[in-house]
Write a protein that holds these residues in place. Structure first.
Motif, PDB file in Angstrom:
ATOM      1  N   ALA A 191      21.092   8.244  84.706  1.00  0.00           N
ATOM      2  CA  ALA A 191      21.513   9.647  84.793  1.00  0.00           C
ATOM      3  C   ALA A 191      22.919   9.773  85.388  1.00  0.00           C
ATOM      4  O   ALA A 191      23.768  10.505  84.862  1.00  0.00           O
ATOM      5  CB  ALA A 191      20.510  10.443  85.626  1.00  0.00           C
ATOM      6  N   LEU A 192      23.181   9.045  86.475  1.00  0.00           N
ATOM      7  CA  LEU A 192      24.492   9.145  87.127  1.00  0.00           C
ATOM      8  C   LEU A 192      25.622   8.629  86.246  1.00  0.00           C
ATOM      9  O   LEU A 192      26.749   9.108  86.308  1.00  0.00           O
ATOM     10  CB  LEU A 192      24.478   8.363  88.441  1.00  0.00           C
ATOM     11  N   SER A 193      25.307   7.642  85.405  1.00  0.00           N
ATOM     12  CA  SER A 193      26.341   7.050  84.543  1.00  0.00           C
ATOM     13  C   SER A 193      26.440   7.749  83.197  1.00  0.00           C
ATOM     14  O   SER A 193      27.207   7.316  82.329  1.00  0.00           O
ATOM     15  CB  SER A 193      26.046   5.564  84.318  1.00  0.00           C
ATOM     16  N   ALA A 227      18.112  18.295  83.795  1.00  0.00           N
ATOM     17  CA  ALA A 227      19.455  17.817  83.466  1.00  0.00           C
ATOM     18  C   ALA A 227      19.545  16.306  83.595  1.00  0.00           C
ATOM     19  O   ALA A 227      20.199  15.631  82.789  1.00  0.00           O
ATOM     20  CB  ALA A 227      20.492  18.484  84.363  1.00  0.00           C
ATOM     21  N   THR A 228      18.879  15.724  84.608  1.00  0.00           N
ATOM     22  CA  THR A 228      18.936  14.263  84.760  1.00  0.00           C
ATOM     23  C   THR A 228      18.252  13.571  83.597  1.00  0.00           C
ATOM     24  O   THR A 228      18.680  12.496  83.158  1.00  0.00           O
ATOM     25  CB  THR A 228      18.289  13.815  86.081  1.00  0.00           C
ATOM     26  N   ALA A 254      25.250  19.226  81.762  1.00  0.00           N
ATOM     27  CA  ALA A 254      26.249  19.976  82.522  1.00  0.00           C
ATOM     28  C   ALA A 254      25.955  21.476  82.490  1.00  0.00           C
ATOM     29  O   ALA A 254      26.123  22.192  83.493  1.00  0.00           O
ATOM     30  CB  ALA A 254      27.644  19.689  81.966  1.00  0.00           C
ATOM     31  N   LYS A 255      25.492  21.939  81.345  1.00  0.00           N
ATOM     32  CA  LYS A 255      25.157  23.362  81.202  1.00  0.00           C
ATOM     33  C   LYS A 255      23.961  23.722  82.100  1.00  0.00           C
ATOM     34  O   LYS A 255      23.981  24.760  82.782  1.00  0.00           O
ATOM     35  CB  LYS A 255      24.838  23.637  79.726  1.00  0.00           C
ATOM     36  N   LEU A 309      12.292   9.640  84.893  1.00  0.00           N
ATOM     37  CA  LEU A 309      12.966  10.885  85.253  1.00  0.00           C
ATOM     38  C   LEU A 309      12.106  12.093  84.893  1.00  0.00           C
ATOM     39  O   LEU A 309      12.036  13.075  85.632  1.00  0.00           O
ATOM     40  CB  LEU A 309      14.324  10.966  84.559  1.00  0.00           C
ATOM     41  N   ALA A 310      11.447  12.002  83.744  1.00  0.00           N
ATOM     42  CA  ALA A 310      10.529  13.076  83.346  1.00  0.00           C
ATOM     43  C   ALA A 310       9.361  13.176  84.322  1.00  0.00           C
ATOM     44  O   ALA A 310       8.920  14.284  84.679  1.00  0.00           O
ATOM     45  CB  ALA A 310      10.018  12.839  81.927  1.00  0.00           C
TER      46      ALA A 310
END
Length: 584
Positions: free
Chosen positions: A115-117, A371-372, A387-388, A342-343
């Protein structure tokens, strides 16, 4: 270097120097290594142990199970079977500050890294930027990604003679399983220790299927011989795993492109028409055929079976079919975990208590967690969506919720979660959450439920279930469900856990490496070519005739079986690897 000519196993047991043991699947490399470990334990000092390193939790589980027949309980206490990740993490957790990190180091889980990348891939400008960022995270925040475990541990061992000495005094014998697949940084750890300990390397070049990864290739065995100058022992292709069958013979014929005119004992085929395919019926038929064949040949029921698929999408179809109907088939799934975990974090958040006062902040946090999941997908569209969602979360926290469908759906999801009548059984409560997610008419949220299906109602994570159960017993709710999930993921899936290989498992061929099952069902499919037409899924992209890489990968799949292999084979397209062989 000495070449063993007679009694190779006795030579291994008596060797005082480094040893390289080569041999095919089931040739007894692990067994003789365990016997070597037991013999060495006899002379160990208090506080010393034998270290047995492997790459996968499945291999660790297999070795640990095998040790029960080779060593008494007291000797097993001095045999430390670990993954490379676990070994490196123990070093870094204690001494990582010597590399410039904060005193307390914590793991950045793979799903968070994805997610961060923004799902960055190797050999791209995005990856170069992420490499710099993950070094900063380690140095400034003490967050360590898994790819850096081995490099950082190798650096630590190379720079500190004291740490090398401490490790060597504790582990005077180090056994390296699957040595041919040792990455360059992991191998540097062994090189640093080699002058101080005895190293036994176990390898099989015919099972080197991860040579597409950086730094892994046939040169690893050459490097082992160059650096260690070991006694070389070749156990050949003798097979003990599938004794009484011709599974190993068939696998070797696949590898060598040899065709014989007779069927192979222990190898079967079930043809199917890919048009209008009923997956549930086909899979139940295959499981029945495999189980019946094993019971007929051995007089005993099958205790384990693997269904090996060519892709993640095929795994999703298989697990959906096995879970369908009024009588679903219990099974476990191995998969690319980032998006799924993540889910599951969003689902765990939905288990946590909800109040009217926290409604807006809950909606905002739900959007951030969503978002992640999207960001981990890595596509430009997914990154833009993420981002949205983050922007909308900020607006909600500032008291200006945007008027859009997804925000309205997330608000409805939080209301539904606050009204759930949870029962305290994590498996059942997890199903309640999936039902709530499926009730949302938005694909971005509904797909979360599809991800959760791969966890098969927590049967894959006993520690997750245990953590949530303990939390309910204390609080009669799940106030820190996400924390329970995170701690279980670290402990069970990466550091200390081993895989329970009983029952039915669904996974890709690469995920099956190091595992063994009574029965193995291998799915072949057709794959559309960019230039038009179809290709067999057994032929890996870019591989050319005589398909050496594809044959090697298929051989690994076949040799996972102890009693029976069954191919699920489409009537089209033909397979240049499988089709020439006569199968029953």
């Amino acid at each position: 270097m000495t070449e063993a000519q007679q009694d190779p196993r006795e030579l291994i047991l008596s060797a005082q120097n480094h040893v390289l043991v080569l041999g095919g699947a089931g040739s007894g490399k692990t067994t003789v290594a365990l016997r070597k470990a037991v013999s060495r334990i006899e002379s160990l000092l208090p506080g010393q142990s034998v270290l047995f390193l492997s790459f996968s939790r499945a291999a660790v589980a297999r070795i640990s199970e095998a040790s029960k027949t080779e060593a008494t309980a007291d000797k097993r206490g001095q045999l430390h079977v670990q993954t490379f990740h676990s070994f490196c993490w123990a070093l870094l957790k204690s001494h990582g500050y010597l590399l410039g990190a904060p005193k307390k180091i914590k793991i950045l889980l793979p799903q968070d890294e994805r997610a961060l990348s923004n799902g960055a891939e190797r050999n791209t400008p995005e990856w170069t930027a992420w490499e710099a960022e993950r070094e900063r995270l380690f140095r400034d925040e003490g967050k360590l990604v898994f790819d850096l475990f081995a490099p950082k541990a190798a650096n630590l061992l190379a720079r500190s003679s004291l740490i090398r000495s401490l490790v060597a005094r504790r582990y005077p014998l180090v056994i390296v399983d699957e040595a041919q697949d040792t990455g360059p940084e992991a191998w540097l750890c062994i090189e640093s220790l080699a002058p101080l300990v005895q190293v036994i390397c176990l390898g099989d070049l015919d099972q080197q299927i991860f040579d597409h990864l950086p730094g892994i290739g046939p040169e690893r065995i050459s490097r082992i011989e160059e650096v260690l100058k070991p006694i070389r022992v070749d156990l050949g292709s003798e097979n003990n795993r599938s004794a009484g069958t011709e599974i190993a013979l068939f696998a070797n014929d696949i590898l060598g492109a040899r065709v014989r005119g007779a069927q192979y004992n222990g190898v079967g085929i079930l043809n199917y028409n890919p048009k209008n395919l009923d997956w549930a019926t086909l899979l139940r038929m295959a499981l029945g055929m495999s189980g019946s064949a094993i019971e007929k040949s051995t007089g005993q029921k099958s205790e384990s079976c693997a269904i090996l698929a060519p892709s993640g999408s095929a795994i999703a179809r298989i697990t959906s079919a096995l879970s369908s109907g009024s009588n679903p088939i219990p099974h476990k799934v191995l998969f690319d975990e980032a998006e799924v975990l993540l889910a599951s974090r969003l689902a765990a958040f939905l288990l946590e208590p909800k109040t009217a006062a926290s409604f807006n902040s809950d909606v905002a946090l739900g959007l951030e967690l969503l978002a992640t999941v999207r960001r981990a997908r890595g596509s430009s569209t997914a990154v833009q969506d993420a981002a949205k969602y983050m922007s909308w979360a900020d607006q909600i926290r500032n008291g200006k919720p945007p008027r859009c469908k997804l925000v309205a759906d997330m608000q409805g999801l939080m209301r539904s979660a606050s009204q759930l009548g949870l029962c305290g059984d994590p498996a059942k409560d997890w199903l309640f959450i999936k039902q709530v997610l499926r009730g949302v008419n938005d694909p971005s949220i509904a797909i979360i439920a599809a991800h959760l299906d791969l966890l098969v109602a927590f049967k894959r994570g006993r520690r997750i279930y245990a953590n949530l159960s303990a939390m309910w017993s204390e609080f009669h709710c799940y106030p820190k469900a996400r924390q329970a999930l995170e701690s279980a993921v670290v402990e069970d899936q990466i550091l200390a856990g081993v895989d329970d290989l009983s029952g039915i498992h669904v996974m890709t061929i690469h995920k099956s490496k190091g595992k063994q099952f009574d029965g193995v069902i291998i799915l072949r499919e057709g794959r559309r070519m960019s230039a038009g037409g179809w290709a067999s899924s057994f032929v890996w992209r870019g591989d050319q005739s005589p398909y050496l890489r594809s044959r090697k990968i298929l051989r690994v799949a076949i040799t996972r079986a102890r009693r029976h292999v069954l191919f699920l084979n489409p009537v089209y397209p033909a397979c240049p690897i499988l089709s020439p062989h006569k199968l029953s």
